[in-house]
Design a protein around this motif. Structure first.
Motif, short mmCIF file in Angstrom:
data_model
loop_
_atom_site.label_atom_id
_atom_site.label_comp_id
_atom_site.label_asym_id
_atom_site.label_seq_id
_atom_site.Cartn_x
_atom_site.Cartn_y
_atom_site.Cartn_z
N LEU A 21 0.93 -1.12 0.04
CA LEU A 21 -0.45 0.09 -0.20
C LEU A 21 0.65 1.18 -0.18
O LEU A 21 1.52 1.30 0.67
CB LEU A 21 -0.86 -0.05 1.44
N THR A 22 0.75 2.54 -1.08
CA THR A 22 1.52 3.40 -1.22
C THR A 22 0.82 4.61 -0.01
O THR A 22 -0.23 4.38 0.47
CB THR A 22 2.01 4.37 -2.89
N THR A 23 1.57 5.22 0.18
CA THR A 23 1.16 6.14 0.88
C THR A 23 0.48 7.28 0.62
O THR A 23 -0.56 8.32 1.22
CB THR A 23 2.38 6.98 1.55
N SER A 24 -0.01 6.85 -0.84
CA SER A 24 -0.58 8.02 -1.68
C SER A 24 -2.48 6.89 -1.86
O SER A 24 -3.25 7.88 -2.15
CB SER A 24 -0.22 8.58 -2.86
N GLY A 25 -1.84 5.85 -1.16
CA GLY A 25 -3.28 5.09 -1.18
C GLY A 25 -3.19 4.00 -2.02
O GLY A 25 -4.59 3.40 -2.24
N PHE A 26 -2.72 3.41 -2.99
CA PHE A 26 -2.94 2.30 -4.39
C PHE A 26 -2.57 1.27 -3.65
O PHE A 26 -0.99 0.97 -3.38
CB PHE A 26 -1.94 2.76 -5.53
N TYR A 27 -2.82 -0.32 -4.40
CA TYR A 27 -2.48 -1.07 -4.06
C TYR A 27 -1.46 -1.38 -4.72
O TYR A 27 -2.07 -1.50 -6.13
CB TYR A 27 -3.62 -1.83 -3.83
N GLY A 28 -0.38 -2.40 -5.21
CA GLY A 28 -0.35 -2.57 -6.34
C GLY A 28 0.99 -4.13 -5.40
O GLY A 28 1.17 -4.68 -4.93
N VAL A 29 1.85 -4.25 -6.64
CA VAL A 29 2.27 -5.38 -6.08
C VAL A 29 3.66 -5.65 -6.83
O VAL A 29 3.70 -5.13 -8.01
CB VAL A 29 2.14 -6.88 -7.24
N ILE A 30 5.18 -5.63 -5.75
CA ILE A 30 6.33 -5.56 -6.58
C ILE A 30 6.68 -6.64 -7.54
O ILE A 30 6.71 -8.02 -7.42
CB ILE A 30 7.06 -5.23 -5.17
#
Length: 105
Positions: free
Chosen positions: A62-71
């Motif tokens: 979860l990024t500080t801007s609120g987006f979920y993603g996969v490394i």
């Protein structure tokens, strides 16, 4: 009786301690600031550093801007994160932009 005369003659003695009280008050305030402000901040920084060090490819973040993603890739200071189901949406970002890491099951 002599103490009353001494206190009346010396206003600093009548105030109840003078410089010794001021020094003790300053020391107590420094200790309070350490335990209320500095110590919790250092604990939080240590926790974040451990989280960043434990990141691996495939972790959901979860990024500080609120987006979920996969490394999908990790370098010294950056990570490349893939967002959504679109495999073309890959964004490089600093490790400090990661707010939370979840290990895949």
């Amino acid at each position: 009786m002599f103490m009353l005369l001494d206190a009346a003659a010396d206003p600093a003695a009548a105030q109840g301690g003078g410089i010794g009280f001021t020094v003790m008050y300053a020391i107590v305030m420094i200790i309070v600031f350490y335990f209320l402000l500095i110590r919790p901040q250092k604990k939080e920084q240590k926790k974040i550093a451990e989280m960043v060090a434990a990141m691996e490819i495939g972790d959901v973040v979860l990024t500080t801007s609120g987006f979920y993603g996969v490394i999908i890739d990790i370098t010294e200071e950056d990570v490349i994160v893939e967002f959504g189901s679109n495999k073309n949406c890959r964004i490089p970002m600093r490790k400090t932009a990661i707010a939370q890491v979840e290990k895949p099951e």
